[in-house]
Write a protein that holds these residues in place. Structure first.
Motif, short mmCIF file in Angstrom:
data_model
loop_
_atom_site.label_atom_id
_atom_site.label_comp_id
_atom_site.label_asym_id
_atom_site.label_seq_id
_atom_site.Cartn_x
_atom_site.Cartn_y
_atom_site.Cartn_z
N SER A 57 -5.83 5.12 -2.76
CA SER A 57 -5.31 5.80 -1.56
C SER A 57 -5.26 7.30 -1.79
N TYR A 69 2.61 0.93 -2.73
CA TYR A 69 1.29 0.38 -2.40
C TYR A 69 0.42 0.45 -3.63
N ILE A 96 -1.04 3.34 5.34
CA ILE A 96 -0.07 2.54 4.61
C ILE A 96 1.34 3.13 4.70
N ASP A 97 1.45 4.36 5.17
CA ASP A 97 2.76 5.01 5.27
C ASP A 97 2.62 6.20 6.20
N ALA A 105 -5.17 4.42 2.83
CA ALA A 105 -5.81 3.56 1.84
C ALA A 105 -7.31 3.82 1.79
N TYR A 130 4.69 -1.62 2.34
CA TYR A 130 3.97 -0.56 3.03
C TYR A 130 3.80 -0.93 4.49
#
Length: 521
Positions: free
Chosen positions: A482, A478, A511-512, A505, A446
């Motif tokens: 989230s 991940y 995380i993306d 998250a 991630y």
């Protein structure tokens, strides 16, 4: 819930419902007092017009003695768009005991609310022996509002005889909602699946409220009153009271943000109806523009700005959990293609987002991918260039590369851009909203912690059982709590309009992120 395991394994959802009803109905009646309660009154807010009655919902329940309404406060408020998100909204709530004459007030200002508009009570009774709780009666209230103005924020208050939110000491109970705009405008929406009742679910709600979304998508497995999720009535852990906790937990967001749900395997509860969704129909009022309201109440669509959103019911096509397999007789897929064709041709609609529970593409060690979804719907995603597919079911965050024909057509790194008109479809599993987490076979990868793996071991659920596969499309993984945030930015005709998608998250860290772009109509 009461059907022996050896029977439940061979029964459809409808057969288990009939078994439970035959087993408990006589006991219920002998406790005396079981009567059929209709809805009280349903209303629609039409400026300058009279409220119209809603269609009654009937439910078998023991008679209940009402208490002084001054001692009862509504809770668990949650909103949902109607068929036209610009002009229709349903406000739903719960009361802990029976009340008289429930109603809603609505207005452009908190000091200028409408007259009382009658609301509909749906009574849901769960007898002792159906799951873990003793006799339990739940009272859900719904007010369908129509004739609203697009893009307008309204204040509302809900009450009943003895509890009037317009009274000065109760003004703190008022809520707000905002209808969808009449024209293209930037907006944000959020999404996840598999929430349930937990600290993590509450934490995600708090973060989602801070995103200021126009609406939220819940991709199935909503409250987990049925913790087994196999569509079997043998689950002794079923507890209808979990819904009371869930709706109280969710109210902080859902009282002001339309909470648009899709149904997963944990949402099939056999006691209430042959399709397992009778309880959900008591708790939620969703758009009723789907193909089969009787069997598929969680299938519908709505439009917000330049984006069409479609909710599907994968229990109808699931090989993994077949309790409702084939319940629509193919009508869901036929309707879905009609919707895709309509929206893709519609002036002013650029994006199509589809959300539902079971994953088309995921590498979780628990459920992984659903072959029924790949068989029935993936060809349609590709044919009509669906811009984003959002799933739950697997309790983690995973995002694919761009896929067409079960193959990667383009690697989509974090921060990359996909062009669905020419490249294919991106799939996001956002099932880490609150329930216990699953696992991957490959390392997490991630934003800020990338570990690329172009060969990931997984499997797909088929009509013949699990089939192992090694995949190259798992780009982001991940394994923690989230949710998804999507920012929609319109553009002039011929220019690129975008969906900017972010995985967020529970800590608030990103995380993306990636972008979906297509030329605006």
């Amino acid at each position: 819930m009461g059907v022996p395991d050896q029977l439940a394994d061979r029964m459809s959802m409808a057969e288990q419902h009939e078994y439970l009803r035959s087993r408990f109905s006589r006991r219920t009646m002998m406790r005396g007092g079981a009567v059929t309660l209709g809805a009280v009154v349903g209303g629609a807010f039409v400026p300058g017009a009279t409220a119209r009655a809603a269609v009654p919902t009937r439910s078998t329940a023991p008679s209940a003695q009402k208490v002084d309404g001054r001692l009862v406060a509504p809770f668990g408020r949650h909103l949902a768009y109607g068929n036209d998100a610009r002009t229709e909204m349903t406000v739903s709530w719960q009361v802990p005991v029976a009340v008289d004459k429930p109603f809603i007030r609505i207005g452009a200002h908190p000091w200028d609310l409408s007259h009382r508009i009658g609301a509909e009570i749906r009574t849901l009774y769960t007898p002792a022996g159906v799951g873990a709780s003793a006799d339990h009666t739940q009272y859900y209230v719904h007010a369908k509002l129509a004739g609203l103005k697009p893009g307008r924020t309204y204040y509302y208050g809900v009450g009943h005889a003895g509890f009037d939110p317009a009274e000065p000491h109760l003004l703190g109970t008022l809520g707000t909602f905002t209808t969808a705009p009449a024209h293209k405008a930037p907006f944000t929406f959020t999404a996840f699946g598999d929430q349930g009742v937990s600290y993590h679910g509450l934490a995600n709600d708090a973060l989602i409220l801070g995103q200021n979304p126009a609406f939220h998508l819940h991709a199935g497995d909503i409250a987990y009153a049925d913790p087994a999720g196999a569509g079997k009535t043998a689950d002794t852990g079923f507890d209808a009271r979990t819904w009371d906790q869930f709706l109280a937990q969710t109210e902080s967001v859902a009282k002001s943000v339309p909470w648009m749900v899709s149904y997963g395997n944990h949402d099939m509860e056999a006691w209430y109806s042959p399709n397992g969704y009778g309880g959900e129909e008591a708790r939620f009022t969703l758009p009723d523009n789907g193909p089969d309201k009787k069997n598929l109440p969680g299938v519908y669509s709505f439009v917000h700005g330049n984006t069409a959103v479609i909710s599907l019911d994968p229990n109808d096509v699931s090989f993994e959990i077949p309790a409702n397999l084939g319940i629509s007789g193919g009508t869901q897929t036929t309707w879905f293609e009609r919707q895709l064709k309509k929206y893709r041709a519609a002036k002013g609609i650029d994006f199509i987002v589809v959300f539902f529970h079971h994953c088309a593409y995921c590498t979780s060690t628990a459920h992984a991918s659903e072959g029924g979804v790949r068989q029935e719907w993936v060809p349609l995603f590709e044919k009509y260039q669906v811009d984003l597919v959002i799933n739950g079911h697997n309790h983690q965050y995973e995002r694919t590369d761009v896929i067409k024909g079960d193959k990667v057509t383009k690697k989509l790194p974090i921060g990359g851009t996909a062009y669905p008109e020419t490249e294919g479809v991106v799939y996001v599993t956002a099932g880490a909203a609150g329930r216990s987490l699953y696992a991957f076979t490959a390392p997490d990868s991630y934003e800020g912690h990338e570990h690329e793996a172009d060969a990931v071991a997984s499997f797909v659920n088929t009509k013949d059982g699990k089939v192992n596969e090694t995949v190259a499309w798992s780009r982001v993984r991940y394994l923690n709590y989230s949710f998804l945030r999507v920012d929609v930015t319109p553009a002039p005709r011929g220019h690129y309009t975008t969906l900017k998608v972010q995985g967020i998250a529970e800590t608030g860290d990103r995380i993306d992120h990636f972008t979906v772009a297509r030329r605006a109509k």
